[in-house]
Design a protein around this motif. Sequence first.
Motif, PDB file in Angstrom:
ATOM      1  N   VAL A 159       0.851  -1.191   0.000  1.00  0.00           N
ATOM      2  CA  VAL A 159       0.000   0.000   0.000  1.00  0.00           C
ATOM      3  C   VAL A 159       0.886   1.241   0.000  1.00  0.00           C
ATOM      4  O   VAL A 159       1.757   1.396   0.865  1.00  0.00           O
ATOM      5  CB  VAL A 159      -0.937   0.011   1.225  1.00  0.00           C
ATOM      6  CG1 VAL A 159      -1.780   1.279   1.233  1.00  0.00           C
ATOM      7  CG2 VAL A 159      -1.821  -1.221   1.222  1.00  0.00           C
ATOM      8  N   HIS A 160       0.676   2.091  -0.971  1.00  0.00           N
ATOM      9  CA  HIS A 160       1.433   3.340  -1.055  1.00  0.00           C
ATOM     10  C   HIS A 160       0.987   4.317   0.022  1.00  0.00           C
ATOM     11  O   HIS A 160      -0.076   4.170   0.620  1.00  0.00           O
ATOM     12  CB  HIS A 160       1.216   3.972  -2.427  1.00  0.00           C
ATOM     13  CG  HIS A 160       2.259   3.563  -3.420  1.00  0.00           C
ATOM     14  ND1 HIS A 160       2.907   4.444  -4.245  1.00  0.00           N
ATOM     15  CD2 HIS A 160       2.777   2.353  -3.705  1.00  0.00           C
ATOM     16  CE1 HIS A 160       3.771   3.809  -4.998  1.00  0.00           C
ATOM     17  NE2 HIS A 160       3.704   2.528  -4.703  1.00  0.00           N
ATOM     18  N   PHE A 161       1.818   5.345   0.223  1.00  0.00           N
ATOM     19  CA  PHE A 161       1.401   6.458   1.075  1.00  0.00           C
ATOM     20  C   PHE A 161       0.676   7.487   0.206  1.00  0.00           C
ATOM     21  O   PHE A 161       1.189   7.908  -0.825  1.00  0.00           O
ATOM     22  CB  PHE A 161       2.604   7.110   1.747  1.00  0.00           C
ATOM     23  CG  PHE A 161       2.260   8.416   2.426  1.00  0.00           C
ATOM     24  CD1 PHE A 161       1.553   8.432   3.623  1.00  0.00           C
ATOM     25  CD2 PHE A 161       2.600   9.631   1.844  1.00  0.00           C
ATOM     26  CE1 PHE A 161       1.206   9.633   4.225  1.00  0.00           C
ATOM     27  CE2 PHE A 161       2.268  10.827   2.448  1.00  0.00           C
ATOM     28  CZ  PHE A 161       1.569  10.827   3.646  1.00  0.00           C
ATOM     29  N   TYR A 162      -0.511   7.891   0.640  1.00  0.00           N
ATOM     30  CA  TYR A 162      -1.302   8.883  -0.086  1.00  0.00           C
ATOM     31  C   TYR A 162      -1.498  10.102   0.808  1.00  0.00           C
ATOM     32  O   TYR A 162      -1.899   9.967   1.981  1.00  0.00           O
ATOM     33  CB  TYR A 162      -2.672   8.317  -0.484  1.00  0.00           C
ATOM     34  CG  TYR A 162      -2.576   7.089  -1.359  1.00  0.00           C
ATOM     35  CD1 TYR A 162      -2.375   7.205  -2.728  1.00  0.00           C
ATOM     36  CD2 TYR A 162      -2.678   5.816  -0.823  1.00  0.00           C
ATOM     37  CE1 TYR A 162      -2.267   6.088  -3.536  1.00  0.00           C
ATOM     38  CE2 TYR A 162      -2.575   4.679  -1.623  1.00  0.00           C
ATOM     39  CZ  TYR A 162      -2.367   4.822  -2.973  1.00  0.00           C
ATOM     40  OH  TYR A 162      -2.260   3.719  -3.775  1.00  0.00           O
ATOM     41  N   GLU A 163      -1.211  11.263   0.247  1.00  0.00           N
ATOM     42  CA  GLU A 163      -1.510  12.491   0.970  1.00  0.00           C
ATOM     43  C   GLU A 163      -3.012  12.575   1.213  1.00  0.00           C
ATOM     44  O   GLU A 163      -3.808  11.986   0.475  1.00  0.00           O
ATOM     45  CB  GLU A 163      -1.051  13.708   0.164  1.00  0.00           C
ATOM     46  CG  GLU A 163       0.452  13.780  -0.083  1.00  0.00           C
ATOM     47  CD  GLU A 163       1.235  14.235   1.150  1.00  0.00           C
ATOM     48  OE1 GLU A 163       0.584  14.571   2.166  1.00  0.00           O
ATOM     49  OE2 GLU A 163       2.464  14.228   1.092  1.00  0.00           O
ATOM     50  N   VAL A 164      -3.380  13.319   2.253  1.00  0.00           N
ATOM     51  CA  VAL A 164      -4.808  13.450   2.569  1.00  0.00           C
ATOM     52  C   VAL A 164      -5.562  14.034   1.381  1.00  0.00           C
ATOM     53  O   VAL A 164      -6.688  13.641   1.071  1.00  0.00           O
ATOM     54  CB  VAL A 164      -5.000  14.321   3.832  1.00  0.00           C
ATOM     55  CG1 VAL A 164      -6.468  14.659   4.037  1.00  0.00           C
ATOM     56  CG2 VAL A 164      -4.455  13.593   5.044  1.00  0.00           C
ATOM     57  N   GLY A 165      -4.932  14.975   0.670  1.00  0.00           N
ATOM     58  CA  GLY A 165      -5.588  15.574  -0.491  1.00  0.00           C
ATOM     59  C   GLY A 165      -5.799  14.600  -1.629  1.00  0.00           C
ATOM     60  O   GLY A 165      -6.661  14.805  -2.483  1.00  0.00           O
ATOM     61  N   GLN A 173     -16.067  16.014  -6.488  1.00  0.00           N
ATOM     62  CA  GLN A 173     -15.969  15.956  -7.944  1.00  0.00           C
ATOM     63  C   GLN A 173     -14.487  16.008  -8.299  1.00  0.00           C
ATOM     64  O   GLN A 173     -13.804  16.986  -8.035  1.00  0.00           O
ATOM     65  CB  GLN A 173     -16.717  17.135  -8.580  1.00  0.00           C
ATOM     66  CG  GLN A 173     -16.743  17.097 -10.081  1.00  0.00           C
ATOM     67  CD  GLN A 173     -17.733  16.073 -10.593  1.00  0.00           C
ATOM     68  OE1 GLN A 173     -18.598  15.649  -9.866  1.00  0.00           O
ATOM     69  NE2 GLN A 173     -17.599  15.683 -11.838  1.00  0.00           N
ATOM     70  N   ILE A 174     -13.975  14.921  -8.887  1.00  0.00           N
ATOM     71  CA  ILE A 174     -12.549  14.851  -9.187  1.00  0.00           C
ATOM     72  C   ILE A 174     -12.272  15.645 -10.456  1.00  0.00           C
ATOM     73  O   ILE A 174     -12.828  15.346 -11.508  1.00  0.00           O
ATOM     74  CB  ILE A 174     -12.079  13.389  -9.336  1.00  0.00           C
ATOM     75  CG1 ILE A 174     -12.204  12.665  -7.987  1.00  0.00           C
ATOM     76  CG2 ILE A 174     -10.643  13.331  -9.831  1.00  0.00           C
ATOM     77  CD1 ILE A 174     -11.711  11.244  -7.994  1.00  0.00           C
ATOM     78  N   ALA A 175     -11.430  16.661 -10.327  1.00  0.00           N
ATOM     79  CA  ALA A 175     -11.005  17.456 -11.487  1.00  0.00           C
ATOM     80  C   ALA A 175      -9.654  16.951 -11.944  1.00  0.00           C
ATOM     81  O   ALA A 175      -8.855  16.446 -11.160  1.00  0.00           O
ATOM     82  CB  ALA A 175     -10.921  18.932 -11.121  1.00  0.00           C
ATOM     83  N   GLN A 176      -9.416  17.091 -13.236  1.00  0.00           N
ATOM     84  CA  GLN A 176      -8.149  16.660 -13.791  1.00  0.00           C
ATOM     85  C   GLN A 176      -7.377  17.859 -14.316  1.00  0.00           C
ATOM     86  O   GLN A 176      -7.955  18.859 -14.722  1.00  0.00           O
ATOM     87  CB  GLN A 176      -8.364  15.662 -14.931  1.00  0.00           C
ATOM     88  CG  GLN A 176      -8.889  14.316 -14.441  1.00  0.00           C
ATOM     89  CD  GLN A 176      -8.890  13.280 -15.548  1.00  0.00           C
ATOM     90  OE1 GLN A 176      -9.175  13.595 -16.691  1.00  0.00           O
ATOM     91  NE2 GLN A 176      -8.566  12.056 -15.210  1.00  0.00           N
ATOM     92  N   LYS A 177      -6.077  17.751 -14.273  1.00  0.00           N
ATOM     93  CA  LYS A 177      -5.218  18.813 -14.798  1.00  0.00           C
ATOM     94  C   LYS A 177      -4.140  18.195 -15.677  1.00  0.00           C
ATOM     95  O   LYS A 177      -3.870  17.000 -15.627  1.00  0.00           O
ATOM     96  CB  LYS A 177      -4.562  19.605 -13.652  1.00  0.00           C
ATOM     97  CG  LYS A 177      -3.611  18.757 -12.805  1.00  0.00           C
ATOM     98  CD  LYS A 177      -2.955  19.581 -11.729  1.00  0.00           C
ATOM     99  CE  LYS A 177      -1.968  18.748 -10.914  1.00  0.00           C
ATOM    100  NZ  LYS A 177      -1.292  19.528  -9.875  1.00  0.00           N
ATOM    101  N   SER A 178      -3.534  19.041 -16.479  1.00  0.00           N
ATOM    102  CA  SER A 178      -2.476  18.559 -17.356  1.00  0.00           C
ATOM    103  C   SER A 178      -1.191  18.374 -16.566  1.00  0.00           C
ATOM    104  O   SER A 178      -0.843  19.177 -15.714  1.00  0.00           O
ATOM    105  CB  SER A 178      -2.234  19.554 -18.488  1.00  0.00           C
ATOM    106  OG  SER A 178      -3.397  19.706 -19.248  1.00  0.00           O
ATOM    107  N   PRO A 196      -5.331  16.970  -6.739  1.00  0.00           N
ATOM    108  CA  PRO A 196      -5.669  16.763  -5.327  1.00  0.00           C
ATOM    109  C   PRO A 196      -6.585  17.845  -4.811  1.00  0.00           C
ATOM    110  O   PRO A 196      -6.597  18.965  -5.304  1.00  0.00           O
ATOM    111  CB  PRO A 196      -4.292  16.807  -4.631  1.00  0.00           C
ATOM    112  CG  PRO A 196      -3.286  16.606  -5.710  1.00  0.00           C
ATOM    113  CD  PRO A 196      -3.895  17.180  -6.956  1.00  0.00           C
ATOM    114  N   ALA A 197      -7.373  17.481  -3.798  1.00  0.00           N
ATOM    115  CA  ALA A 197      -8.277  18.434  -3.150  1.00  0.00           C
ATOM    116  C   ALA A 197      -7.860  18.557  -1.702  1.00  0.00           C
ATOM    117  O   ALA A 197      -7.853  17.572  -0.964  1.00  0.00           O
ATOM    118  CB  ALA A 197      -9.724  17.967  -3.256  1.00  0.00           C
ATOM    119  N   SER A 198      -7.466  19.754  -1.278  1.00  0.00           N
ATOM    120  CA  SER A 198      -6.969  19.938   0.078  1.00  0.00           C
ATOM    121  C   SER A 198      -8.102  19.829   1.083  1.00  0.00           C
ATOM    122  O   SER A 198      -9.252  20.148   0.794  1.00  0.00           O
ATOM    123  CB  SER A 198      -6.293  21.306   0.192  1.00  0.00           C
ATOM    124  OG  SER A 198      -7.224  22.326  -0.125  1.00  0.00           O
ATOM    125  N   ALA A 199      -7.739  19.362   2.290  1.00  0.00           N
ATOM    126  CA  ALA A 199      -8.713  19.273   3.377  1.00  0.00           C
ATOM    127  C   ALA A 199      -8.761  20.616   4.090  1.00  0.00           C
ATOM    128  O   ALA A 199      -7.726  21.218   4.392  1.00  0.00           O
ATOM    129  CB  ALA A 199      -8.319  18.166   4.344  1.00  0.00           C
TER     130      ALA A 199
END
Length: 1430
Positions: A159-165, A173-178, A196-199
């Motif tokens: 299992v990788h480490f994932y930032e909270v964001g 709603q997941i937005a994508q960026k280039s 990512p979406a910050s908390a």
Amino acid sequence: MVDRTVYADDKTPDLALRQVFGRQRVSQDLCKVAANAGLLTVETFAMLGDDIASVKNTIKNLVPDITALGADGPAQELALTSLAAVWKTCGTMQDHFANRRAKMEEDPSKVPEIPGEDHAEFRETFVARHPDVLLPLHREPHRKFVERVQRDYLVHGFVHFYEVGEIRTRNEQIAQKSGLTKNAEDLLRVVMIDQPASASSESQVIDKLHAFFITLEYLNICEFSVDAGPLKYLAQLEEWRHENRGLALLLTVDTLIRKKVHRVSSDQRKKFTTFSAALVEVLDNHKQLWNDARSSAELDKYKQASALTPAPVTPKKRARSVSPVPKSTAKARKNKARRERQKAQLQKAKALTSTPPKNAPKAARDERVPAKEWQTITSFKYSGGRRCPFYNSSLGCRFVDQCKLKHSCAVELAPPPGDWTGATSSTNDDRSKPPADRKAVLGSQSQWPDWDFVLQNLATFAQSGPFFLELFPGKAGLTEAVHLTGVPVLPPVDIEPSALVSTPRDLVDYVFWRQLLDLLALGIVFFLHCGTPCNTFSSARKADGGPPPLRSASQPLGLEGLRWDDQMLVFLGNLFLERTVEACLLVFALGGDFLIENPLLSLLWTTPQLSMLVRRTRAFQLDCDQRAFGTPWMKPTRFVCSSELLDALAVLCPGDHVHQKLKGKVWDPRKQRYVFKTKQAQVYPLALCATIAQQILEIFLQAYSHLQPTFQLCAPAQERKRALHSIKPWKGHRQAESALKALNAGYQLKRGAAKPLLEMEMEPGEAVQFALQLVHPFSRPAQLPAALTAALAAVASAPREVVRQRGRALAHWQARAVALLPESVSRIMQQPDAASRRLLLGTHEPGQARLGEVCHVALYEEMLKECKSADQLLPRLLLEGFPIVGRIQPSGRWPPFEKVQKVLLVQHALDRAWEIRSKIVKRVQGVPVTDNLLKLWESTMEDVAEGSCLGPFDTEEEITLALNCSDWIPTQRFEVVQKNKVRGCDSATTNLINQITEISEKLQLPSTDSNVAALRMLKTLAPDADLLGWVLDERKAYRQVAVRPDQRKFSVICLKSPHSGKPSFFIMVGHSFGLVSAVYNYNRRSAAINEILVSLFNLVAFSFYDDKYGFEPSASAASAREVAELVHWWLGARFDQKKLQLSAEPTILGVTYNLKLMQLEIKEERCHDLLEEIDAILQSELLDPGSAGKLKGKLMFGASQLWGKIGRAFLRPISERQYWKFPATSEFKLDLQLIESLRQWRKLVHAGPPRSIDLAQERLADVVIFTDGFTPDPRSSDVSPDRIGGVMFDRRVRAPRQFTSVVPQHVKARWLVRATQIMPIEMLAPVVALVTFADRLAEADLILLIDSESVEAALVKGYSSREDMCEIITLFWEIALELRVRVFIDRISTDANPADWPSRNKLWLGEAAGWSTVQACWPEALKCEVQGPG
């Protein structure tokens, strides 16, 4: 689908193998047999044999007791076959996993999707295993996050480490960026990655961690329990955060612990084989991490405080030291010689660029400059500062703008058109005053702000302006020139800083680009200039040893087979092109103008994007030579602009002098390297900047100086029919409110329903000037209620913040709903009527009353008080019941009902109660027993079970006893068949119930026009947001609202029993469908709930009877539907779960709103029914008047979803059949007109153009057209031919256009016989005008002014009672549809109509004012031989 068998600790198969077991539906006993035999991995299973027979034999040898596979031979063989199927799948999976893993390692951006049914099973299994755990949207993991975790676990094995964001929940709603790929071999390829979406709060961090651990259980990686670690960690984290407050602290400790778990599970895999083991190890044996987090946070505070405190400035002292003597190596000597050469060159450059004395000798010729050319350059005489001779030479000055000599052309050219010698505008004429609608004042902007300030104060800038904006400005000389004219400007946008670009911005940056589009969507940019980079589009790129070509005329978007670095350059060039086109289209759509510059031979002009932009904006191409504006090089340049008013740029070089060639390189002192000469020539000369700035000033002031002769035109005073400047006041219209809603939705209702544009008698020139300053009526935003407007602004600007606010509001009102429930139950139990108590409680026993079933009157009171509702009496009426006869209780919400009503006294009906009762009973006795009657009876008995009515009563005496009165009046209930269901309707007219009811208020409900107006505003405020619609439908809505007990004698229902065949009676406790009072009483509750949704929760919500719906960006739409459901549930307003919608194509009131394409569509089911009905009529060749009326109503409703007034003319034959008086023996046969009408409607229903939903931003009309027709007075001796004429005024075109044409005889031969044919002649003029001026009308905002009221009315309505007129009207709207022109039709008085002159062949009057005469173009459908102006 994962196998959930419970295995022994040392006999647990891998996750991949358990997934195979689950998919193959292998029984749990057989799974245990395989596990006990040591078959624990996919790899082991895949190695059992080469074929099925060998696999079965191997399994028999591995299983010690063969009876474990089955009790008998067949069972054992079946078990072996199942395991052989697992072997087959494992072998296939092993190959597939190897290939997929290789591909995913190549590109980490590839995340394989999890099938929907598998994801649903994950959730169902989790809920079944953890019934005590709630799964709200903000704690349930997003499907995309589950897919990402599964992909990482599959590739890396831990299992990788994932930032909270990075942990995403379902309500997000997941937005994508280039971004760029992370693998080295494909480094330059741009991919889409999740943003990512910050908390923003501690609770949100905890929610995301819940989602993370739930994901691990979904994938069978780690159980969501205390023993496995997740719940233990979450509990310790909750306890720790209550002792150590602060979001930063919480994020720090979570990061430390989960990173440690990641390191332990990845570095010590043999010791800690599972994520659970690693997590428990860290929680038990690494408790120091909690203190480390606290210390780290304190250290961060200290660092921050230190950074904010300025350090004392102390002079630096050079420490005494002895430098080692460098070794005299060959490399050192070489470097020293190089430094000496550079120093000598620098001194020489300083000597050349220093200011020479007055008697300084002429500069020495460079050997690379031809002697003859140098002699020509140095022979010119000039005054002023000394000019640089190299600037005018073919070599060019290598110091560019750093040169201290004057860079000016040695050849004195004729100045370019326009006064550009001065930087400021000091004119005192009327043109210097901006129009009244301009908020900015010339010269009010001392300096332009930077982008940081602009983006932080968007609301302020939205109230000011309009502004000029320059993209890709280079040195930003044009922005400076425009600013010096006094026009307000926004900071130029460029990635490279310069003297005028203080805050560089990158248009490739997706975040900034979205912010810029939001700013443009405000409509505050009136002019946009784009100097789009031409480096990859340049025709100077040739295969001659210099920069290679990257594009060609046949492949303008990039050649094939380019190198990676060249592909990246092409990609960036295409991205700049897309950005340019997108911005220009948006500015133009909101009424602004644009200008794009590139070299004349640039391949940019051949791209499909530019071609589309030119076509959609009717843009002009202006070519010039920059030599004409003072540069030493020719540089042919092309401008594409939306306005012809910039034609002063189209100046070519006279060609009588030597041009410097843009070839080779020159030294750039700023960059300290050689650059191509073409780079030097990218900077606009000052004269060019000043010329463009002067034209932009004209556009800003809207002076229309080129139309001043037109504005002076006057009609002869002796021919005027009405006094000049007299006013004919508009008297108003009964449908004025509906007409205004229609305009806000983008169409006209009917002539005269809305206030006319021109009320005053004017001169023709004044009328033209006034019309050009009119805002197009379709572009005006709707005046929506203040609360709804505030909700629209909130969800458009900050949808995620709105979701958070709603979450807090839901928590508050949930608590209040629970706390106030006993009070509501208590007040209901105080009601003396048992039936009312049963209806309001939703149950017989108060102890069984539950939230969601009780009419929560206490919560109604508190919520309505909170939102300051006008209807504060509603809770009391809900509790005690509404009166249903007499004067309807006013709500104070709607305006008074002012129409005269014929209302009978209540006592009049009571006096006739026995007579009415006898009549109703006899009618019911005659009703036949059918299947529909049985369904109606069952529906009524269902009402009895739910408490909304009492019964059945078999005799009248039982009713008299139950009501304790004898003057009760029954109402007959009859069935209404609606497709596949039967609905009961109570006829409250024949028994005088509705006649003794007085309406007190005018009910105001939303319509399709209201919905479209709100959608236009929402799309204007959030042009890039994906919109969704939600729909909620209340169940048996009228039945939920109680009737006051003393008025139940007016709500007795009489219905024939299908079992006994005799009339039976029911007493309604709730409202009946068919009562006038039910409409008003129920809509009071519906409107109150909608007010609560809008005011307390910022929902963009509407209510139409029992239909509740709304539209929002996708980021907040899910929360809007959740709020609507919960509020209805709390208040006890029951709704149908099966009819809930959350979609990009919601169906509301029979209309489908396609929010992806932003258009209205006929509901597919309704479309199918209409086609079947039309086909049946055409097949039978019969249509009776009654069926014609019903069909006409359906088609008119369908026409409201079609573009413009297309198809309305085909309603005329159907309308005539509806009102036709047939003899008794008539067969209602179809005639040819009806057949053609039905065929045309069939085409429209099947493939008609949908009604679009455009942006709502006030903008001036693009084009104004005046038309007129002439026919000689039959009473006079005039023998002039019948003639039509028209004039077009385009605010972006310099010369107005006029046409005239004689009406051909063969066209008039198709018309009906009339005393005078002036009406069809007048109607022909707009048709010919659309075709003649088609090149300026595509997708334009047009105001069409006609001096015939009857023609105006027919065109606006879309049909006429005369067949020949309908043909012309149909042709008009078909041409308008083809052009997609948004046409608003209004009347102009005859005396003020400038088209009166060309319609009488007086073309010289317009030509004297600068109008150009064009050939009239007739539509092909009229088959007209085109005639000249004469």
